[in-house]
Design a protein around this motif. Sequence first.
Motif, PDB file in Angstrom:
ATOM      1  N   GLY A 547      61.463 -90.878  12.330  1.00 44.98           N
ATOM      2  CA  GLY A 547      62.323 -91.114  11.176  1.00 44.98           C
ATOM      3  C   GLY A 547      63.761 -91.434  11.517  1.00 44.98           C
ATOM      4  N   THR A 552      63.559 -96.602   7.347  1.00 46.19           N
ATOM      5  CA  THR A 552      62.291 -95.916   7.073  1.00 46.19           C
ATOM      6  C   THR A 552      62.366 -95.196   5.732  1.00 46.19           C
ATOM      7  OG1 THR A 552      61.885 -95.612   9.434  1.00 46.19           O
ATOM      8  CG2 THR A 552      60.660 -94.202   7.918  1.00 46.19           C
ATOM      9  N   GLU A 553      61.377 -95.494   4.866  1.00 48.96           N
ATOM     10  CA  GLU A 553      61.365 -94.945   3.515  1.00 48.96           C
ATOM     11  C   GLU A 553      60.330 -93.840   3.328  1.00 48.96           C
ATOM     12  OE1 GLU A 553      60.671 -98.323   1.041  1.00 48.96           O
ATOM     13  OE2 GLU A 553      62.616 -99.255   1.475  1.00 48.96           O
ATOM     14  N   ARG A 554      59.212 -93.952   4.023  1.00 48.39           N
ATOM     15  CA  ARG A 554      58.121 -92.988   3.833  1.00 48.39           C
ATOM     16  C   ARG A 554      57.500 -92.626   5.186  1.00 48.39           C
ATOM     17  NH1 ARG A 554      58.276 -96.346  -0.415  1.00 48.39           N
ATOM     18  NH2 ARG A 554      57.403 -98.016   0.884  1.00 48.39           N
ATOM     19  N   ARG A 588      61.717 -87.977   2.778  1.00 48.55           N
ATOM     20  CA  ARG A 588      60.815 -89.066   3.137  1.00 48.55           C
ATOM     21  C   ARG A 588      59.480 -88.558   3.673  1.00 48.55           C
ATOM     22  NH1 ARG A 588      64.143 -92.118   7.580  1.00 48.55           N
ATOM     23  NH2 ARG A 588      64.304 -89.933   8.258  1.00 48.55           N
TER      24      ARG A 588
END
Length: 743
Positions: A547, A552-554, A588
Amino acid sequence: MILRRGVTVASACFVLSGAAALVYQVAWQRLLTLTTGVSIPSVAAITAAFMAGLGIGSHFGGIWSERLSPRRAVRAFALVELGVAGFASVSVWIYYHGLYRQLPWLYDHGAAATFLVHFLSLILPTTLMGMSLPLLVRGLVLASEEAPRTIGLLYAANALGAAAGAFGTPWLLLRFLGVDGAVLCGAVLSAAAGLGALLMSRQPDTLPAATPRVLAHAPNLEEAQPLNAWIALYALSGFVSLSLEIAWFRVLDVMAKGGAFTFGTLLGMYLVGLAAGSFAATLGATRIRRPLRAFLFCQGLMLLCTLFAHALMVRLPFAGNALDWMVRYGGQADAFLNMETITAGEFTYLYVGMPLALFGPATFFMGFGFPILQRAIQGDPVSAGRKVGLLQAANIAGCTLGSLVTGLLLLDAFGTAGIFRFLGGLGVAVAAIGAYRLQARSLWMVAAALVALIGFFPDNKTLWLRLHGAPDPSDSFFEEDAASVTGFTPRLRGGGYTLWVNGRSISWIPFGSIHTVLGAVPALVHPNPKDVAIIGLGSGDTAWAVGLRSETERITVFEIATSQPRLLERMRGGKGMERLDEFLSDPRVRVVKDDGRRRLGKDGLRYDIIEADALYPDSGLAGNLYSVEFFELASRALKPGGIMCTWVPRSRVEASAQRAFRYALKMGKFLVLSNEPLTLDRDAWKTRLHSEHTRNYLGGDQLAPIERALATAVVAEAVNLSHEFNEDLQPRDEFVRPRRRRR
């Protein structure tokens, strides 16, 4: 003499039948979990479906046996075994190429539908297998006074064969022949049992055409109990025995550090004890005058031996005695025994001596009780098979309930030590009721001894401390659920804590290990990693490091054990745990309790990055995450331009991954894989690594090892198709198969 010869030949056939049955159980369960995952509900559904078929077969086999003459019953047994062999010969195609490859959508409609599909797919072979004992009993029991001895010998022979199958499947068949080869060996054994019985039924000097007789047993000094009472008792015995088996497996699995051979070893030793006890009881079962008291006494001794052995293992001082090696090995964080490193002495200690000490006597008393049951209920040879079938069906029903209740509820609620105490309490109640009704002083003594042992028995933490090297109890933490035992103990060097999963150390905290590099590398290589999937939570290090990019979102983490998130939560707020706190608070991150391989294939979601947290390839079921088929599944779950990163501890893992992906970069023990060309853009990677956001996220102390890994990147050489690969049906590295010697 003629009848004894018939029993000997039939027993030999039943040895082969038992060996084949255990080969099928291990192999078919492995194949079915590929579709539904290795989560506890999935395994419980498969086990329940398998046992349900056996119970149905036992019941209806017993009913059928009453309508047959002895010779026709033996021929029916032969046809049953040949039917099992025929099904087994095509079973890999049905379960793997059919259900897993072509029809996985059948399992998409909830837990009930999953159980129904498992049940329907297993009902034919398991029903046939369940019929075998009642049919053989009808064929061989020609006089009531011979029933306990004959039935006990058959039961012991089948258990002995099953033990051989349990040992041989992981140690030999899966290791050298793979899943499909193991099943074919089982089919050969079933066919041999069937043909042997068929030939036996054709020999006039082996099975005489005798008229059934009703002969008196030795005097029974107890009031006769109705058959339903014995059925209920044997069902309860099945519940206790399967619950004990689950608890024994947990202890042995942690002791052996989650090896692939543990389950087969446990089953083998368990079945050897059953066979020995049943055989011993046949020598004097007809002379037992109080069968109910004797049966209850055996059940009580079974629990007494179990609690006593495990209490001693934990409570006794270990320095300088037989427990010393166990405790020292339990505390080793960087060395695990496998088939390449274990010595004869270590093998004997770990896989023979300790299992015999912990549950050998208990399983002996389990087996001893079966001929006593026959002494109590058998009277008419014509109905002998039906009664055996009813008893077996009841016992199997109890086993099924024990497996479900203990696996799905009791392990989560009580933990392993709590299960031992719970079963001990159940034994106290049964012994006390029996003592009161039968006026038996011996049963009162058993009940009192169980009460004392329950009070002396250790709690969960004390048990796991001993099996993890007896670390400082004030600074060690353990969590347990149905899937695993996880724990943090103080590291001997460098500070922080070692993470243990089922006895094996897999990471540590604070973050900063090979897992940090494993997570950071693909995040830096990918130009825009929005969606990331991680299989396995571990310490959280890999998922935290992946991360590091603001893009990065998820981050979806698949983990089958609920104990690991709970354990990580317990470590929050400690000294040096700032990064762990950040990870656990990261919006996230989503932890999904499920089998990661199953979800990749089922969800239909696509990811920019996929990686499996580093897993030792000789761990139990690790082959599911190091096979060509798994890497192919991951390749289909990537977005365009997506990458997969994996640790490659063995050359077969490396070859298997490259066979599934067209392009690969190698960075030491890591592979970055893609369906599309990968470029060695070291300048871009370095720029991302040294960006202000990444430096703040990782901290300066983490940059150097990541930069070194990126600097080693080279385009991986094309895989040689003559190389050995790990496949779903050939899990070579999981069972540490020796490599082929090349000329």
